[in-house]
Design an enzyme around this catalytic site. Sequence first.
Site, PDB file in Angstrom:
ATOM      1  N   LYS A  74       0.852  -1.194   0.000  1.00  0.00           N
ATOM      2  CA  LYS A  74       0.000   0.000   0.000  1.00  0.00           C
ATOM      3  C   LYS A  74       0.876   1.227   0.000  1.00  0.00           C
ATOM      4  O   LYS A  74       1.830   1.300   0.764  1.00  0.00           O
ATOM      5  CB  LYS A  74      -0.825  -0.036   1.304  1.00  0.00           C
ATOM      6  CG  LYS A  74      -1.830   1.055   1.443  1.00  0.00           C
ATOM      7  CD  LYS A  74      -3.118   0.685   0.774  1.00  0.00           C
ATOM      8  CE  LYS A  74      -4.022   1.859   0.548  1.00  0.00           C
ATOM      9  NZ  LYS A  74      -3.678   2.714  -0.589  1.00  0.00           N
ATOM     10  N   LYS A  98       5.447   1.912   8.288  1.00  0.00           N
ATOM     11  CA  LYS A  98       4.250   2.623   8.770  1.00  0.00           C
ATOM     12  C   LYS A  98       3.050   1.685   8.888  1.00  0.00           C
ATOM     13  O   LYS A  98       2.351   1.686   9.890  1.00  0.00           O
ATOM     14  CB  LYS A  98       3.932   3.755   7.785  1.00  0.00           C
ATOM     15  CG  LYS A  98       3.051   4.835   8.336  1.00  0.00           C
ATOM     16  CD  LYS A  98       2.786   5.918   7.288  1.00  0.00           C
ATOM     17  CE  LYS A  98       4.043   6.650   6.873  1.00  0.00           C
ATOM     18  NZ  LYS A  98       3.761   7.711   5.891  1.00  0.00           N
ATOM     19  N   LYS A 110       5.360   2.372  -2.821  1.00  0.00           N
ATOM     20  CA  LYS A 110       5.284   3.780  -3.235  1.00  0.00           C
ATOM     21  C   LYS A 110       5.471   3.837  -4.736  1.00  0.00           C
ATOM     22  O   LYS A 110       6.102   2.945  -5.326  1.00  0.00           O
ATOM     23  CB  LYS A 110       6.398   4.593  -2.566  1.00  0.00           C
ATOM     24  CG  LYS A 110       6.104   6.067  -2.507  1.00  0.00           C
ATOM     25  CD  LYS A 110       5.103   6.371  -1.420  1.00  0.00           C
ATOM     26  CE  LYS A 110       4.888   7.818  -1.189  1.00  0.00           C
ATOM     27  NZ  LYS A 110       4.066   8.048   0.014  1.00  0.00           N
ATOM     28  N   THR A 194      -5.046  12.106   7.765  1.00  0.00           N
ATOM     29  CA  THR A 194      -3.614  12.209   8.099  1.00  0.00           C
ATOM     30  C   THR A 194      -3.445  13.255   9.205  1.00  0.00           C
ATOM     31  O   THR A 194      -2.750  13.027  10.204  1.00  0.00           O
ATOM     32  CB  THR A 194      -2.806  12.621   6.855  1.00  0.00           C
ATOM     33  OG1 THR A 194      -3.088  11.684   5.820  1.00  0.00           O
ATOM     34  CG2 THR A 194      -1.321  12.639   7.135  1.00  0.00           C
ATOM     35  N   ASN A 225      -2.871  20.217   2.070  1.00  0.00           N
ATOM     36  CA  ASN A 225      -3.913  19.403   2.686  1.00  0.00           C
ATOM     37  C   ASN A 225      -3.576  19.078   4.148  1.00  0.00           C
ATOM     38  O   ASN A 225      -4.369  19.330   5.057  1.00  0.00           O
ATOM     39  CB  ASN A 225      -4.082  18.117   1.858  1.00  0.00           C
ATOM     40  CG  ASN A 225      -5.108  17.180   2.459  1.00  0.00           C
ATOM     41  OD1 ASN A 225      -6.121  17.629   2.990  1.00  0.00           O
ATOM     42  ND2 ASN A 225      -4.850  15.899   2.396  1.00  0.00           N
ATOM     43  N   SER A 354      -7.029   4.791   4.724  1.00  0.00           N
ATOM     44  CA  SER A 354      -7.021   4.074   3.446  1.00  0.00           C
ATOM     45  C   SER A 354      -7.419   2.611   3.659  1.00  0.00           C
ATOM     46  O   SER A 354      -8.140   2.022   2.853  1.00  0.00           O
ATOM     47  CB  SER A 354      -5.629   4.105   2.822  1.00  0.00           C
ATOM     48  OG  SER A 354      -5.461   5.289   2.109  1.00  0.00           O
TER      49      SER A 354
HETATM   50  P1  NAD Z   1       0.308  19.452  -0.545  1.00  0.00           P
HETATM   51  O1  NAD Z   1       0.962  19.455  -1.873  1.00  0.00           O
HETATM   52  O2  NAD Z   1      -1.182  19.615  -0.433  1.00  0.00           O
HETATM   53  O3  NAD Z   1       0.953  20.627   0.372  1.00  0.00           O
HETATM   54  C1  NAD Z   1       2.316  20.898   0.474  1.00  0.00           C
HETATM   55  C2  NAD Z   1       2.483  22.306   1.039  1.00  0.00           C
HETATM   56  O4  NAD Z   1       3.849  22.540   1.329  1.00  0.00           O
HETATM   57  C3  NAD Z   1       2.033  23.423   0.096  1.00  0.00           C
HETATM   58  O5  NAD Z   1       1.339  24.407   0.850  1.00  0.00           O
HETATM   59  C4  NAD Z   1       3.369  24.043  -0.392  1.00  0.00           C
HETATM   60  O6  NAD Z   1       3.251  25.413  -0.731  1.00  0.00           O
HETATM   61  C5  NAD Z   1       4.201  23.851   0.854  1.00  0.00           C
HETATM   62  N1  NAD Z   1       5.641  23.911   0.651  1.00  0.00           N
HETATM   63  C6  NAD Z   1       6.401  23.327  -0.309  1.00  0.00           C
HETATM   64  N2  NAD Z   1       7.688  23.621  -0.101  1.00  0.00           N
HETATM   65  C7  NAD Z   1       7.747  24.400   1.011  1.00  0.00           C
HETATM   66  C8  NAD Z   1       8.792  25.016   1.745  1.00  0.00           C
HETATM   67  N3  NAD Z   1      10.045  24.889   1.374  1.00  0.00           N
HETATM   68  N4  NAD Z   1       8.465  25.708   2.852  1.00  0.00           N
HETATM   69  C9  NAD Z   1       7.189  25.840   3.253  1.00  0.00           C
HETATM   70  N5  NAD Z   1       6.161  25.281   2.604  1.00  0.00           N
HETATM   71  C10 NAD Z   1       6.440  24.577   1.493  1.00  0.00           C
HETATM   72  O7  NAD Z   1       0.797  18.097   0.178  1.00  0.00           O
HETATM   73  P2  NAD Z   1       0.120  17.359   1.414  1.00  0.00           P
HETATM   74  O8  NAD Z   1      -0.813  16.326   0.920  1.00  0.00           O
HETATM   75  O9  NAD Z   1      -0.334  18.355   2.414  1.00  0.00           O
HETATM   76  O10 NAD Z   1       1.383  16.560   1.987  1.00  0.00           O
HETATM   77  C11 NAD Z   1       2.388  17.226   2.738  1.00  0.00           C
HETATM   78  C12 NAD Z   1       3.414  16.205   3.218  1.00  0.00           C
HETATM   79  O11 NAD Z   1       2.773  15.223   4.012  1.00  0.00           O
HETATM   80  C13 NAD Z   1       4.152  15.444   2.103  1.00  0.00           C
HETATM   81  O12 NAD Z   1       5.477  15.228   2.535  1.00  0.00           O
HETATM   82  C14 NAD Z   1       3.424  14.125   2.034  1.00  0.00           C
HETATM   83  O13 NAD Z   1       4.258  13.072   1.551  1.00  0.00           O
HETATM   84  C15 NAD Z   1       3.092  13.932   3.516  1.00  0.00           C
HETATM   85  N6  NAD Z   1       1.959  13.025   3.719  1.00  0.00           N
HETATM   86  C16 NAD Z   1       0.748  13.324   3.190  1.00  0.00           C
HETATM   87  C17 NAD Z   1      -0.323  12.454   3.404  1.00  0.00           C
HETATM   88  C18 NAD Z   1      -1.703  12.778   2.881  1.00  0.00           C
HETATM   89  O14 NAD Z   1      -2.642  12.050   3.227  1.00  0.00           O
HETATM   90  N7  NAD Z   1      -1.878  13.845   2.093  1.00  0.00           N
HETATM   91  C19 NAD Z   1      -0.131  11.293   4.160  1.00  0.00           C
HETATM   92  C20 NAD Z   1       1.136  11.028   4.713  1.00  0.00           C
HETATM   93  C21 NAD Z   1       2.168  11.919   4.488  1.00  0.00           C
END
Ligand code: NAD
Length: 420
Positions: A74, A98, A110, A194, A225, A354
């Site tokens: 997954k 995880k 992944k 998350t 998000n 999920s």
């Molecule tokens: P997203 O693309 O919705 O948001 C990312 C945010 O980070 C954006 O606001 C962007 O402007 C900002 N950003 C990028 N570079 C930056 C920097 N240098 N400084 C400050 N802000 C910066 O992504 P997301 O879904 O919110 O995921 C964020 C992180 O969480 C990722 O690393 C992702 O792998 C991890 N994650 C997400 C989920 C999920 O369910 N969405 C689950 C587990 C882990």
Amino acid sequence: MTNGNLYDANVCISCRERLEALPETISLTAGEFELLNRPQRAYSFAIPVRMDDGSVKVFNAYRVQYNNALGPTKGGIRYHQDVDFEEVKTLAFLMALKTSLAGIPFGGAKGGIQVDPRELSEGELERLTRGFVRAAHTFIGPRIDIPAPDVNTNSQTMAWIVDEYANISGAYEPGIVTGKPLELGGSLGRGEATSLGGAYVLDQYIKDSGLQRNELTIAVQGFGNVGRNIARILSGWGYTIVAVSDISGARYDEGGLEVETICSEKEGGCILKEAKSDAKHLSNEELLALDIDVLIPAALADQITEKNASRVKAKVILEMANAPVSKEADAILARQGTVIIPDILANAGGVIASYFEWAQNAGNEYWKLDEVNKKLREKILGAYTRVQERTLHNGYDLRTASYEVAVERILKAEKLRGNL
Ligand code: NAD
């Protein structure tokens, strides 16, 4: 090519380094180490896409199924210009840990496509996604490997995958992916899971430490998000969010930001630099160095490194992004006494929800939001408790304890299957 080179081709260097960094007390046998330091299956694909102007471009795509001892693998699929095979292997390794730590019946995987999605039209992105499914369909499936959204992919991407997979197999199988729209078998609560999971873990840690919510200041790096939702949830629970940032920069108010207003502006398409708030402007580096209680990196990997770790003043880091703290920074922060709640625990809420989505698809019966959130709380706090017990018993930091609990469960399954 010699066997040695073939072996090297699949090794995940950073996974091996992470395993080597574990204390000797965890003591993996040579066979266990060999089994865990590389993925079971790692695919690379070249995907031709007809572009809107009639030309053809070929994109590199990867899918890594790291370990399936505990169940089908997954993990998300990301679209980003910097995606590379080694990074996908490392993220798949973290997913395997995880899912194991969370106590759900999945292995870890992944995927990634090397593409800057901002340069493609909606139609080109759809054709790329369908091309990926045609290339990978024999290797994925509800009982084999189940993709989900990740960086720059979303519920629409998952809807295209469901449709293309049904076109090929001739049967509608929503369990092929998670993070789907509700109309196609998605789960209530998946979008915020998350962040809610991370908030449950932090809140429990704060209670266990004898601290009060309203005494604590928090900064969130990344306002997508995950970052936006966790800021909103924690602020609603009485925590003070003093700073948030996106790629354009940070906003700071030491008395506490009006989180709901900033979230609404961001959701309306505004970047933080241009938000109407009276809050001060800061750079992203300044946000990381604020004198606060909790820092929540929720953007990308490797944001806290040996270059800036010594400037971090937060007492607790809740890793909502995957691998936001580098190995070198980890050692510096440990010397400073900073507590790190590691990614494989802090952001496991997404994969737990999920699993709930996949289970609802399999049973063809859908749960109410409060049921999803109640089960999420039970699952993630179960993992938190297992980690805390190990921390107290063995004197480990939370990352080491999380790795130990996760590795143990995978190895038990491998032994039962007769592979060790
Ligand atoms: P997203 O693309 O919705 O948001 C990312 C945010 O980070 C954006 O606001 C962007 O402007 C900002 N950003 C990028 N570079 C930056 C920097 N240098 N400084 C400050 N802000 C910066 O992504 P997301 O879904 O919110 O995921 C964020 C992180 O969480 C990722 O690393 C992702 O792998 C991890 N994650 C997400 C989920 C999920 O369910 N969405 C689950 C587990 C882990």
